[in-house]
Design a protein around this motif. Structure first.
Motif, PDB file in Angstrom:
ATOM      1  N   VAL A  78       6.894  51.499  47.696  1.00  0.00           N
ATOM      2  CA  VAL A  78       6.700  52.745  46.932  1.00  0.00           C
ATOM      3  C   VAL A  78       7.982  53.564  46.962  1.00  0.00           C
ATOM      4  O   VAL A  78       8.411  54.110  45.935  1.00  0.00           O
ATOM      5  N   GLU A  79       8.605  53.648  48.120  1.00  0.00           N
ATOM      6  CA  GLU A  79       9.864  54.396  48.229  1.00  0.00           C
ATOM      7  C   GLU A  79      10.946  53.762  47.359  1.00  0.00           C
ATOM      8  O   GLU A  79      11.704  54.467  46.702  1.00  0.00           O
ATOM      9  N   ARG A  80      11.001  52.452  47.344  1.00  0.00           N
ATOM     10  CA  ARG A  80      11.986  51.740  46.528  1.00  0.00           C
ATOM     11  C   ARG A  80      11.729  52.008  45.036  1.00  0.00           C
ATOM     12  O   ARG A  80      12.662  52.255  44.280  1.00  0.00           O
ATOM     13  N   ALA A  81      10.467  52.000  44.643  1.00  0.00           N
ATOM     14  CA  ALA A  81      10.119  52.201  43.230  1.00  0.00           C
ATOM     15  C   ALA A  81      10.405  53.620  42.755  1.00  0.00           C
ATOM     16  O   ALA A  81      10.788  53.832  41.606  1.00  0.00           O
ATOM     17  N   THR A  82      10.220  54.601  43.645  1.00  0.00           N
ATOM     18  CA  THR A  82      10.377  55.998  43.248  1.00  0.00           C
ATOM     19  C   THR A  82      11.736  56.584  43.610  1.00  0.00           C
ATOM     20  O   THR A  82      12.115  57.627  43.075  1.00  0.00           O
ATOM     21  N   GLY A  83      12.418  55.949  44.557  1.00  0.00           N
ATOM     22  CA  GLY A  83      13.678  56.491  45.042  1.00  0.00           C
ATOM     23  C   GLY A  83      13.489  57.704  45.934  1.00  0.00           C
ATOM     24  O   GLY A  83      14.432  58.452  46.180  1.00  0.00           O
ATOM     25  N   ASP A 134       7.535  62.758  50.260  1.00  0.00           N
ATOM     26  CA  ASP A 134       7.946  63.546  49.093  1.00  0.00           C
ATOM     27  C   ASP A 134       7.088  63.209  47.882  1.00  0.00           C
ATOM     28  O   ASP A 134       6.751  64.094  47.091  1.00  0.00           O
ATOM     29  N   VAL A 135       6.755  61.944  47.712  1.00  0.00           N
ATOM     30  CA  VAL A 135       5.912  61.536  46.577  1.00  0.00           C
ATOM     31  C   VAL A 135       4.548  62.211  46.689  1.00  0.00           C
ATOM     32  O   VAL A 135       4.040  62.765  45.704  1.00  0.00           O
ATOM     33  N   ILE A 136       3.963  62.191  47.887  1.00  0.00           N
ATOM     34  CA  ILE A 136       2.648  62.803  48.082  1.00  0.00           C
ATOM     35  C   ILE A 136       2.700  64.303  47.826  1.00  0.00           C
ATOM     36  O   ILE A 136       1.852  64.853  47.125  1.00  0.00           O
ATOM     37  N   ARG A 194      -0.376  49.566  43.072  1.00  0.00           N
ATOM     38  CA  ARG A 194       0.524  48.631  42.378  1.00  0.00           C
ATOM     39  C   ARG A 194       1.346  47.841  43.405  1.00  0.00           C
ATOM     40  O   ARG A 194       1.501  46.625  43.282  1.00  0.00           O
ATOM     41  N   ALA A 195       1.841  48.518  44.424  1.00  0.00           N
ATOM     42  CA  ALA A 195       2.630  47.844  45.458  1.00  0.00           C
ATOM     43  C   ALA A 195       1.781  46.816  46.214  1.00  0.00           C
ATOM     44  O   ALA A 195       2.250  45.720  46.523  1.00  0.00           O
ATOM     45  N   VAL A 196       0.529  47.158  46.503  1.00  0.00           N
ATOM     46  CA  VAL A 196      -0.365  46.231  47.199  1.00  0.00           C
ATOM     47  C   VAL A 196      -0.622  45.006  46.330  1.00  0.00           C
ATOM     48  O   VAL A 196      -0.539  43.870  46.794  1.00  0.00           O
ATOM     49  N   THR A 197      -0.929  45.234  45.063  1.00  0.00           N
ATOM     50  CA  THR A 197      -1.195  44.118  44.140  1.00  0.00           C
ATOM     51  C   THR A 197      -0.011  43.166  44.087  1.00  0.00           C
ATOM     52  O   THR A 197      -0.174  41.944  44.174  1.00  0.00           O
ATOM     53  N   GLU A 198       1.194  43.707  43.959  1.00  0.00           N
ATOM     54  CA  GLU A 198       2.398  42.871  43.923  1.00  0.00           C
ATOM     55  C   GLU A 198       2.605  42.156  45.254  1.00  0.00           C
ATOM     56  O   GLU A 198       2.944  40.969  45.286  1.00  0.00           O
TER      57      GLU A 198
END
Length: 181
Positions: A42-47, A52-54, A68-72
């Motif tokens: 998630v951190e990689r996807a959002t930068g 901070d995302v939460i 999405r990260a779990v599915t992948e």
């Protein structure tokens, strides 16, 4: 499962303070498999850090990214570490049930309040425990424990144990699963 399988050998779940990321890393090293940590993804996807995302996007947006990260991750060979709240999502629980049905091992890294709180400290990047950490952690566990138990093929106690010690139990569980398959 072996490293040539298209799916992970093991998925680790557990509450904050259970040591899931460290145990998953130790298991990946022992099995010589890649490690996927969904919080890192998630951190990689959002930068941005998960916390901070939460805070900026809200928990619902974070859970969508996490889903999405779990599915992948469940379609990548290796060892997968899930964030503590991933199991609250029904579709994530469904994906974990499918993973288990296909022969995968889901390990619930269990921990008691007395052992979790000192491990958490106050410098966590994820704002999971603001306020009274003991009461909040206990409330989270009351909500999440049934989900951890629902998705798990194996429960491993992490109280007073280091990641390498817990990883030994996880590897044993994987080997036992392979022998019965």
């Amino acid at each position: 499962m072996t490293s040539s399988d298209p799916r992970p050998s093991v998925v680790l779940v557990g509450p904050p303070g259970s040591g899931v990321p460290a145990v998953a890393a130790a298991v990946a090293t022992r099995l010589q498999l890649p490690l996927v940590d969904t919080d890192v993804e998630v951190e990689r996807a959002t930068g941005r850090p998960v916390g901070d995302v939460i805070v900026s996007d809200g928990e619902e947006a974070f859970r969508a990214l996490e889903r999405r990260a779990v599915t992948e991750a469940l379609h990548t060979a290796g060892v997968v570490a899930l964030g503590g709240g991933a199991v609250v999502d029904a579709s994530t629980r469904g994906a974990l049930e499918e993973f288990r049905a296909a022969g995968g091992v889901v390990v619930f890294c269990d921990v008691t309040l007395a052992h979790a709180v000192p491990r958490l400290g106050f410098n966590q990047p994820r704002p999971v425990l603001p306020g009274n950490p003991r009461a909040i952690w206990q409330a989270l566990m009351e909500q999440r424990r049934p989900h951890y138990l629902e998705v798990a093929s194996v429960r491993v106690d992490t109280d007073g144990r280091g990641p390498d010690d817990v990883a030994s139990d996880v590897v044993t569980a994987i080997r036992e699963q392979e022998e019965t398959a």
